[in-house]
Design a protein around this motif. Sequence first.
Motif, PDB file in Angstrom:
ATOM      1  N   TYR A  63       0.587  -1.462   0.092  1.00 40.39           N
ATOM      2  CA  TYR A  63       0.089  -0.068   0.022  1.00 40.39           C
ATOM      3  C   TYR A  63       0.860   0.849  -0.170  1.00 40.39           C
ATOM      4  N   CYS A 104       1.682   1.854  -3.202  1.00 37.85           N
ATOM      5  CA  CYS A 104       0.916   2.199  -4.178  1.00 37.85           C
ATOM      6  C   CYS A 104       0.556   3.472  -3.975  1.00 37.85           C
ATOM      7  N   ILE A 105       0.695   3.737  -2.828  1.00 39.46           N
ATOM      8  CA  ILE A 105      -0.079   5.535  -2.392  1.00 39.46           C
ATOM      9  C   ILE A 105       1.435   6.793  -2.864  1.00 39.46           C
ATOM     10  N   SER A 144       3.277   5.852  -5.191  1.00 38.48           N
ATOM     11  CA  SER A 144       3.490   5.933  -6.578  1.00 38.48           C
ATOM     12  C   SER A 144       2.532   6.892  -7.518  1.00 38.48           C
ATOM     13  N   SER A 145       1.538   6.663  -6.662  1.00 32.15           N
ATOM     14  CA  SER A 145       0.036   7.185  -7.070  1.00 32.15           C
ATOM     15  C   SER A 145       0.369   9.199  -7.076  1.00 32.15           C
ATOM     16  N   ILE A 197       2.797   9.507  -9.420  1.00 38.13           N
ATOM     17  CA  ILE A 197       2.710  10.019 -11.324  1.00 38.13           C
ATOM     18  C   ILE A 197       1.293  10.986 -10.854  1.00 38.13           C
ATOM     19  N   LEU A 198      -0.064  11.726  -9.923  1.00 39.98           N
ATOM     20  CA  LEU A 198      -0.545  12.446 -10.311  1.00 39.98           C
ATOM     21  C   LEU A 198       0.006  13.646 -10.150  1.00 39.98           C
TER      22      LEU A 198
END
Length: 139
Positions: free
Chosen positions: A79, A82-83, A85-86, A89-90
């Motif tokens: 998690y 994922c958090i 990296s997101s 990217i955002l």
Amino acid sequence: MGKRIQRVDREIIPSKPIFKKLALGWTGAILFATLSPTGGISLFEISIPHFDKVVHFGLFFVYALWVGLAIKPQSRYIYGFCIGSSLAILTEWLQSYVPGRQADIYDGLADVAGTIVGLFVVILLHPNSNKKQSEKPKC
């Protein structure tokens, strides 16, 4: 007659609210620094080539520490990755819409690298945090 007692495994490193607050506050700092039209906090100009990559790495390194410690041990690494990296990217995608800013794939890579290294440090500091207490050797 006898009540059935359920065994409850406690977390080795509890998910403390302070880490959640730090992660949330640091998210705001990242958004401010990366999405401000003037380039975030610009107190002085640094003429070191690619210094912005070091700043990106550092921001996401610290973010990964707070997120890694805020999430329960059983799921903190996937998690956390994922958090982080997101968010990387955002923010890079959103920068393409901010006047005076531009999206840069290398900034995004520095963000993800900071996230990975930050989570790795959490692993080094708490190597047994994914194991249940029942798996610990008894002395």
